[in-house]
Write a protein that holds these residues in place. Structure first.
Motif, PDB file in Angstrom:
ATOM      1  N   LYS A   1       0.833  -1.207   0.000  1.00 22.02           N
ATOM      2  CA  LYS A   1       0.000   0.000   0.000  1.00 22.02           C
ATOM      3  C   LYS A   1       0.863   1.251   0.000  1.00 22.02           C
ATOM      4  N   ALA A   2       1.884   1.255   0.841  1.00 25.16           N
ATOM      5  CA  ALA A   2       2.740   2.437   0.941  1.00 25.16           C
ATOM      6  C   ALA A   2       3.433   2.740  -0.384  1.00 25.16           C
ATOM      7  N   TYR A   3       3.933   1.686  -1.053  1.00 19.57           N
ATOM      8  CA  TYR A   3       4.593   1.892  -2.342  1.00 19.57           C
ATOM      9  C   TYR A   3       3.607   2.358  -3.404  1.00 19.57           C
ATOM     10  N   ASN A   4       2.410   1.781  -3.424  1.00 23.09           N
ATOM     11  CA  ASN A   4       1.418   2.179  -4.426  1.00 23.09           C
ATOM     12  C   ASN A   4       0.956   3.612  -4.221  1.00 23.09           C
ATOM     13  N   LEU A   5       0.749   3.999  -2.964  1.00 22.43           N
ATOM     14  CA  LEU A   5       0.342   5.381  -2.712  1.00 22.43           C
ATOM     15  C   LEU A   5       1.467   6.348  -3.063  1.00 22.43           C
ATOM     16  N   LEU A   6       2.715   5.925  -2.852  1.00 21.43           N
ATOM     17  CA  LEU A   6       3.847   6.760  -3.270  1.00 21.43           C
ATOM     18  C   LEU A   6       3.871   6.911  -4.785  1.00 21.43           C
ATOM     19  N   GLU A   7       3.615   5.797  -5.500  1.00 22.81           N
ATOM     20  CA  GLU A   7       3.584   5.864  -6.960  1.00 22.81           C
ATOM     21  C   GLU A   7       2.481   6.791  -7.452  1.00 22.81           C
ATOM     22  N   LEU A   8       1.327   6.764  -6.789  1.00 26.48           N
ATOM     23  CA  LEU A   8       0.237   7.661  -7.169  1.00 26.48           C
ATOM     24  C   LEU A   8       0.645   9.122  -7.026  1.00 26.48           C
ATOM     25  N   GLU A   9       1.304   9.425  -5.917  1.00 32.48           N
ATOM     26  CA  GLU A   9       1.734  10.809  -5.706  1.00 32.48           C
ATOM     27  C   GLU A   9       2.787  11.226  -6.726  1.00 32.48           C
TER      28      GLU A   9
ATOM     29  N   ILE B   1       4.695  13.640  -1.416  1.00 40.26           N
ATOM     30  CA  ILE B   1       5.664  12.590  -1.750  1.00 40.26           C
ATOM     31  C   ILE B   1       6.600  12.338  -0.570  1.00 40.26           C
ATOM     32  N   LYS B   2       7.022  13.420   0.096  1.00 38.95           N
ATOM     33  CA  LYS B   2       7.884  13.243   1.264  1.00 38.95           C
ATOM     34  C   LYS B   2       7.144  12.475   2.368  1.00 38.95           C
ATOM     35  N   THR B   3       5.859  12.781   2.536  1.00 36.62           N
ATOM     36  CA  THR B   3       5.055  12.055   3.532  1.00 36.62           C
ATOM     37  C   THR B   3       4.953  10.580   3.172  1.00 36.62           C
ATOM     38  N   ARG B   4       4.662  10.318   1.891  1.00 31.07           N
ATOM     39  CA  ARG B   4       4.542   8.925   1.442  1.00 31.07           C
ATOM     40  C   ARG B   4       5.880   8.194   1.555  1.00 31.07           C
ATOM     41  N   ASP B   5       6.965   8.904   1.300  1.00 29.79           N
ATOM     42  CA  ASP B   5       8.298   8.286   1.481  1.00 29.79           C
ATOM     43  C   ASP B   5       8.498   7.856   2.936  1.00 29.79           C
ATOM     44  N   GLY B   6       8.093   8.719   3.846  1.00 27.01           N
ATOM     45  CA  GLY B   6       8.207   8.380   5.264  1.00 27.01           C
ATOM     46  C   GLY B   6       7.335   7.192   5.631  1.00 27.01           C
ATOM     47  N   GLN B   7       6.140   7.123   5.051  1.00 26.88           N
ATOM     48  CA  GLN B   7       5.249   5.992   5.319  1.00 26.88           C
ATOM     49  C   GLN B   7       5.826   4.694   4.768  1.00 26.88           C
ATOM     50  N   VAL B   8       6.525   4.785   3.642  1.00 26.50           N
ATOM     51  CA  VAL B   8       7.204   3.605   3.106  1.00 26.50           C
ATOM     52  C   VAL B   8       8.262   3.103   4.076  1.00 26.50           C
ATOM     53  N   GLU B   9       9.050   4.024   4.626  1.00 28.28           N
ATOM     54  CA  GLU B   9      10.102   3.620   5.561  1.00 28.28           C
ATOM     55  C   GLU B   9       9.512   3.016   6.833  1.00 28.28           C
ATOM     56  N   ILE B  10       8.419   3.586   7.310  1.00 28.38           N
ATOM     57  CA  ILE B  10       7.753   3.018   8.495  1.00 28.38           C
ATOM     58  C   ILE B  10       7.250   1.615   8.198  1.00 28.38           C
ATOM     59  N   ALA B  11       6.634   1.452   7.019  1.00 27.84           N
ATOM     60  CA  ALA B  11       6.117   0.134   6.636  1.00 27.84           C
ATOM     61  C   ALA B  11       7.249  -0.885   6.505  1.00 27.84           C
ATOM     62  N   ARG B  12       8.403  -0.458   6.013  1.00 26.56           N
ATOM     63  CA  ARG B  12       9.544  -1.351   5.888  1.00 26.56           C
ATOM     64  C   ARG B  12      10.057  -1.791   7.264  1.00 26.56           C
TER      65      ARG B  12
ATOM     66  N   LEU C   1      -9.659  12.552  -8.667  1.00 31.29           N
ATOM     67  CA  LEU C   1      -9.233  11.262  -9.198  1.00 31.29           C
ATOM     68  C   LEU C   1      -8.152  10.655  -8.305  1.00 31.29           C
ATOM     69  N   LEU C   2      -7.208  11.487  -7.861  1.00 32.06           N
ATOM     70  CA  LEU C   2      -6.152  10.985  -6.981  1.00 32.06           C
ATOM     71  C   LEU C   2      -6.748  10.446  -5.678  1.00 32.06           C
ATOM     72  N   SER C   3      -7.715  11.154  -5.131  1.00 36.76           N
ATOM     73  CA  SER C   3      -8.358  10.700  -3.892  1.00 36.76           C
ATOM     74  C   SER C   3      -9.083   9.379  -4.104  1.00 36.76           C
ATOM     75  N   ASP C   4      -9.747   9.246  -5.246  1.00 46.46           N
ATOM     76  CA  ASP C   4     -10.469   8.003  -5.531  1.00 46.46           C
ATOM     77  C   ASP C   4      -9.505   6.838  -5.733  1.00 46.46           C
ATOM     78  N   GLU C   5      -8.384   7.101  -6.415  1.00 46.78           N
ATOM     79  CA  GLU C   5      -7.387   6.039  -6.603  1.00 46.78           C
ATOM     80  C   GLU C   5      -6.776   5.628  -5.263  1.00 46.78           C
ATOM     81  N   THR C   6      -6.552   6.599  -4.393  1.00 47.80           N
ATOM     82  CA  THR C   6      -6.016   6.295  -3.064  1.00 47.80           C
ATOM     83  C   THR C   6      -6.988   5.428  -2.274  1.00 47.80           C
ATOM     84  N   ARG C   7      -8.259   5.799  -2.289  1.00 51.81           N
ATOM     85  CA  ARG C   7      -9.270   5.011  -1.574  1.00 51.81           C
ATOM     86  C   ARG C   7      -9.404   3.612  -2.158  1.00 51.81           C
ATOM     87  N   LEU C   8      -9.218   3.489  -3.460  1.00 51.83           N
ATOM     88  CA  LEU C   8      -9.308   2.169  -4.089  1.00 51.83           C
ATOM     89  C   LEU C   8      -8.152   1.278  -3.630  1.00 51.83           C
ATOM     90  N   VAL C   9      -6.954   1.831  -3.592  1.00 52.55           N
ATOM     91  CA  VAL C   9      -5.802   1.059  -3.098  1.00 52.55           C
ATOM     92  C   VAL C   9      -6.048   0.618  -1.660  1.00 52.55           C
TER      93      VAL C   9
END
Length: 441
Positions: free
Chosen positions: A150-158, A200-211, A398-406
Motif C-alpha cells: 500500500k505504501a509503495y502504491n500510494l507513493l507511486e500515485l503521488e 511525496i515526502k510524507t509517502r516516502d516516510g510511510q514507506v520507511e515506516i512500513a519497511r 481522481l487521486l483521492s479516488d485512486e487512493t481510496r481504491l488502493v
C-alpha cells in the motif's frame, strides 16, 4: 480434517493483480512473493522457536509424573563417631551404615494415571498456544506485506500526480505567456506542485515506516515485493465459518481443554482425599565398625506394606474437594464466554470482509467516474468553458479516488486473512506452504 465441503472452490479473488494494472508493476522478475514472506516470518520467529522448548519442557513433565508409578531404588551411606567419657581411646567407636532401600507403589487407585493424563492434556494446551502464535506471526507478516504494498502504491500515485502537474505547469506557462490564462491560474498549478512534493515526502516516510514494521514481523526488510499471490479460499457462508471455528479456533479449543483438565483434577483430588495409596517398601542394610574390622557386621533386612490414613486434617481435604469443584465451574463459565467471544469475532470478521469487498466496487466505480469527469474537464478547458482550477480539482478528485481504491483493496485482502485467523486455520499447513528449518533447532 476434510475442509473442502466448507469452501466454494478456488473462485475467490486474490490481492491485487488490479494494483499492477492500475498503477504499474513494482517488481522485477526476481520479486519476493507472499509465500516467501510467510515462510521467512515463520522461520525467523523467535516466539515460535521459544515455544518449541515449551513443548519439550512439557514432555519432560509427563515423563517425570509417569515415573511415579515405577519403583524407586536408593543407596544410602552414613557414618558416625561415638566418643565415651573415658580416657581409653578403645572405648570410642567409628562406624558406618550401608543401606539399599526400595519403594514400589502397589495400589494408587489410578492417581498416577490421572496425573499423567492431565499433563498430556496440558501438552495439547501448549501445542494450541503454539498454533495461536503461528497464526499471529503469519497474520502480522501478511499485514506488514500488505502495508508495504500500500505504501509503495500510494507513493507511486503521488509521483504520477506530480509528473502530471509538472506537465501542466509547462503548458500553463506557455498559455500565460500567450495571455490565455491569468497569473492566478499559473500560481495555482505551482501551488499544487509544492503540495504534491510535500505529499511525496510524507509517502516516502510511510514507506520507511512500513519497511521497519515488515522487518519486525518477518525478520528481514522487504526485497522487491510481488503484488500478486496465491488464491485464498474462504468459507462458502458464515455458518461454515462458524463450524470451522468450533473445530479449529485455538482459543476455543483451549477453553474446552481447560474444562477437561478441571474435571480430571476434581477426580484426582477426590481419589487423593478418600483413598490413600498403598506402597511396598523394603531395605537391606549393614552396620560396620571401622575400628574393629574383624567384628562381624550387623546386617538388617526388612520388607513391608505401608499406607497412611488421614484421621484429621483441619478441614484441608474437604476444602480441596470444594476448590476443585469451583475450578470446574469456573472453567465451564470461561468456556461459554470464550465460545460467545469467538463467535462474535468470526461474525465481525465475516462482515468486515463483506464491507471491504463492497467498498472495492464502490471505489472502482467512483474512480471510473472521476476519470470521465477529468477527461471532460480537460476538453472544456481547451474550449475555454472550464478553468485551470477546475482541472486541478478534477485531478485531485481522481487521486483521492485512486487512493481510496488502493486502501480498499488492501483492507479486503487483510480482512480475508483476518477471517482465516479468527476461524483458526491461518497456518502454513492450510496455506499449503512448506516451512524452512527454524534456526537454532
Amino acid at each position: 480434517m476434510q475442509l473442502s465441503r466448507f469452501f466454494p472452490g478456488k473462485t475467490h479473488i486474490s490481492i491485487s493483480i488490479m494494483l499492477l494494472f492500475l498503477f504499474g508493476p513494482l517488481q522485477t522478475a526476481h520479486s519476493e512473493s507472499l509465500e516467501d514472506v510467510l515462510i521467512a516470518a515463520y522461520s525467523n520467529s523467535s516466539l515460535l522457536q521459544g515455544n518449541e522448548y515449551l513443548v519439550a519442557i512439557q514432555e519432560e513433565q509427563i515423563t517425570q509424573i509417569g515415573a511415579g508409578s515405577k519403583p524407586t531404588v536408593a543407596l544410602n551411606l552414613s557414618s558416625n563417631y561415638q566418643a565415651n567419657n573415658s580416657s581409653d581411646d578403645r572405648d570410642n567407636s567409628l562406624g558406618g551404615t550401608v543401606e539399599l532401600s526400595s519403594q514400589y507403589p502397589l495400589v494408587d487407585f489410578g492417581v498416577n494415571k490421572l496425573a499423567v493424563d492431565i499433563e498430556e492434556i496440558n501438552k495439547q494446551v501448549v501445542l494450541l498456544n503454539r498454533a495461536q502464535i503461528e497464526q499471529t506471526v503469519l497474520l502480522n507478516a501478511v499485514n506488514a506485506y500488505l502495508d508495504v504494498l500500500k505504501a509503495y502504491n500510494l507513493l507511486e500515485l503521488e509521483k504520477n500526480n506530480l509528473n502530471s502537474l509538472e506537465s501542466q505547469l509547462v503548458a500553463a506557462k506557455n498559455r500565460f505567456e500567450l495571455g490565455n490564462i491569468s497569473r492566478t491560474e499559473l500560481s495555482l498549478v505551482e501551488s499544487r506542485i509544492t503540495s504534491a512534493m510535500g505529499n511525496i515526502k510524507t509517502r516516502d516516510g510511510q514507506v520507511e515506516i512500513a519497511r521497519e514494521i515488515f522487518n519486525l514481523a518477518v525478520g528481514k526488510y522487504p526485497d522487491n515485493l510481488s503484488a500478486t499471490y496465491f488464491d485464498v479460499e474462504i468459507p462458502i457462508d458464515i455458518a461454515s465459518a462458524m463450524e470451522l471455528a468450533n473445530q479449529n479456533n485455538p482459543a476455543l479449543l483451549n477453553a474446552k481443554l481447560e474444562v477437561t483438565i478441571a474435571q480430571q483434577q476434581r477426580e484426582l483430588v477426590s481419589i487423593q482425599t478418600s483413598r490413600p495409596p498403598i506402597n511396598l517398601s523394603g531395605s537391606a542394610s549393614s552396620n560396620l565398625n571401622f575400628k574393629e574390622f574383624n567384628e562381624t557386621p550387623k546386617n538388617n533386612l526388612s520388607i513391608g506394606i505401608r499406607t497412611s490414613i488421614p484421621l484429621y486434617s483441619g478441614g484441608r481435604l474437604s476444602s480441596a474437594l470444594r476448590q476443585s469443584e469451583q475450578r470446574l465451574q469456573k472453567a465451564r463459565i470461561d468456556l461459554r464466554h470464550e465460545a460467545k467471544l469467538q463467535e462474535n469475532e468470526v461474525v465481525n470478521a465475516w462482515h468486515m470482509l463483506n464491507i471491504a469487498e463492497s467498498m472495492i466496487d464502490v471505489n472502482l466505480q467512483q474512480k471510473e467516474y472521476s476519470e470521465l469527469v477529468l477527461q471532460g474537464t480537460r476538453v472544456e478547458e481547451s474550449l475555454g468553458t472550464k478553468s485551470t482550477l477546475d482541472v486541478l480539482e478534477a485531478e485531485q478528485d481522481l487521486l483521492s479516488d485512486e487512493t481510496r481504491l488502493v486502501e480498499a483493496i488492501i483492507e479486503r485482502d487483510s480482512a480475508e486473512f483476518n477471517l482465516l485467523a479468527k476461524i483458526g486455520i491461518l497456518t502454513l499447513d492450510y496455506l499449503g506452504l512448506t516451512p524452512e528449518v527454524v534456526s537454532g533447532q
